[in-house]
Scaffold this active site. Structure first.
Site, PDB file in Angstrom:
ATOM      1  N   THR A 205      25.740  -9.091  23.866  1.00  0.00           N
ATOM      2  CA  THR A 205      25.076  -8.211  24.819  1.00  0.00           C
ATOM      3  C   THR A 205      25.286  -8.840  26.174  1.00  0.00           C
ATOM      4  OG1 THR A 205      23.325  -7.649  23.265  1.00  0.00           O
ATOM      5  CG2 THR A 205      22.802  -7.400  25.583  1.00  0.00           C
ATOM      6  N   GLY A 235      17.801  -2.034  19.367  1.00  0.00           N
ATOM      7  CA  GLY A 235      17.585  -3.477  19.301  1.00  0.00           C
ATOM      8  C   GLY A 235      16.638  -3.978  20.372  1.00  0.00           C
ATOM      9  N   GLY A 257      21.994 -11.615  20.911  1.00  0.00           N
ATOM     10  CA  GLY A 257      22.019 -12.073  19.520  1.00  0.00           C
ATOM     11  C   GLY A 257      21.404 -11.067  18.578  1.00  0.00           C
TER      12      GLY A 257
END
Ligand SMILES: *[C@@H]1O[C@H](CO)[C@@H](O)[C@H](O)[C@H]1NC(C)=O
Ligand SMILES: *[C@@H]1O[C@H](CO)[C@@H](O)[C@H](O)[C@H]1NC(C)=O
Ligand SMILES: *[C@@H]1O[C@H](CO)[C@@H](O)[C@H](O)[C@H]1NC(C)=O
Ligand SMILES: *[C@@H]1O[C@H](CO)[C@@H](O)[C@H](O)[C@H]1NC(C)=O
EC number: 3.5.1.26
Length: 342
Positions: A205, A235, A257
């Site tokens: 990301t 997410g 992550g």
């Protein structure tokens, strides 16, 4: 007399030097140097505020599809569709705009900025976020590419492996869906609410924190999420305090992550609070990552942090020498710094 005024001039020069050197500053996850430079140029050439510099930096990643993990044409879900998550936070006002599961619009962080600028809401999701974007004059387009279509075809041929299902029928480790709950009694008992599995696919990301020419701080993220995610999955990236966080009194942080795990711990918020208590950015990042690994030893992810004095730090779990990018007034070009994981 002459010596004294010379000293005064020198003293003023040193002070000016320090003021100039402390900010602006740009840091972001990964060696996404083009994004760092885009934010830096926005700050130093166009002299925009921190929020707009973060949007400029992350937008560059969306358009250049950094590592295929940001922007269109990456991380297809079970249906083969790419959806985008992004957020922007203004550390001065604590205003946040974000989008989750955004469909058919490439400019996720700019839409997040529009949510912040043109509504009093924080988070818009899915098709209705697309409808909002369209009304704000964003272009509607197809986020799939011939490459993602091909990858999806091969994934289906491979019995939809890997995926993020569990406790369902047919066996998700060998079969494609449609899936239904394997355990009917507990399904009824819990009224249908089930948690999805923790991730096992590597995932990147862009997370960015900027301190602008006035010393004001903003943070943001942009991602296309996990490959083969269950459609509808959002997410950590668009969640304030998880994906990123900024507070003008202290500094800012951003994470990358395994978002399904990270969003349970609000690591960006924790890192900023640790810095508020006097921790250095490195110590703060270690505390935030350590809080997660205590509960999920196999968790993979990283966090970057910067304090109001322009000091930076990072920590990570299960990445090899996690790299992050930094640009400030004393560095002639963007520098990639690597840290060892916990
Ligand atoms: C700029 O960044 C470099 C590399 O992190 C650091 O050594 C230096 O101290 C920074 N300068 C300022 C003024 O913060
Ligand atoms: C960085 O930007 C330049 C100029 O737009 C481009 O040629 C290059 O491919 C970009 N690098 C990456 C890694 O995307
Ligand atoms: C989007 O693009 C993909 C890949 O090029 C293609 O397979 C798909 O049909 C397109 N979808 C729409 C709605 O045009
Ligand atoms: C962590 O990974 C190891 C090796 O892959 C595995 O044996 C272990 O069960 C995992 N632990 C947890 C808590 O998932």
């Amino acid at each position: 007399m002459y010596t004294q005024s010379l000293l005064q001039v020198l003293f003023v020069a040193v002070c000016l030097e320090n003021t100039i050197a402390l900010h602006p500053i740009v840091i972001n996850t990964w060696p996404f140097v083009n994004a760092t430079d885009a934010a830096w140029n926005a700050l130093t050439v166009q002299r925009v505020k921190a929020v707009d510099a973060v949007v400029a930096g992350c937008s560059r990643c969306e358009r250049q599809r950094c590592d295929g993990t940001v922007g269109y044409g990456g991380s297809p879900d079970e249906h083969g569709e790419t959806t985008l998550d992004a957020m922007i936070m203004d550390g001065v006002t604590h205003d946040v705009g974000s989008v989750g599961g955004l469909r058919r619009v490439k400019d996720a962080i700019a839409v997040a900025k529009a949510v912040m600028q043109y509504t009093t809401h924080t988070l818009l999701v899915g098709d209705l976020a697309t409808e909002f974007a369209q009304s704000m004059n964003f272009e509607i387009s197809n986020l799939s590419t011939p490459q993602t279509a091909k990858r999806h075809e091969r994934w289906v041929e491979n019995n939809c492996q890997p995926n993020f299902r569990r406790n369902v029928r047919p066996d998700p480790t060998t079969s494609c869906g449609p899936y239904s709950p394997a355990d009917r009694i507990s399904y009824k008992f819990y009224g249908g609410n089930r948690r999805t599995s923790a991730s096992r696919t590597n995932h990147d990301t862009i997370g960015m924190v900027v301190i602008d020419n006035d010393g004001d701080i903003a943070a943001g993220t942009s991602t296309n999420g996990l490959t083969w995610k269950v459609p509808g999955r959002v997410g950590d990236s668009p969640i304030a305090g998880a994906g990123s966080y900024a507070d003008n009194e202290v500094g800012g942080a951003a994470a990358t992550g395994d978002g399904d795990v990270m969003m349970r711990f609000l690591p960006s918020f924790l890192a900023v609070e640790e810095m508020r208590r006097g921790a250095s950015p490195t110590e703060a990042a270690r505390t935030a990552i350590g809080r997660i690994t205590r509960h999920y030893p196999n968790f993979s992810g990283a966090l970057i942090a910067v304090n109001k004095d322009g000091e930076t730090g990072a920590s990570c779990s299960r990445y090899r020498n996690f790299p992050y990018s930094v640009r400030n007034g004393t560095l002639g070009e963007t520098k990639v710094i690597r840290v060892n994981c916990l």
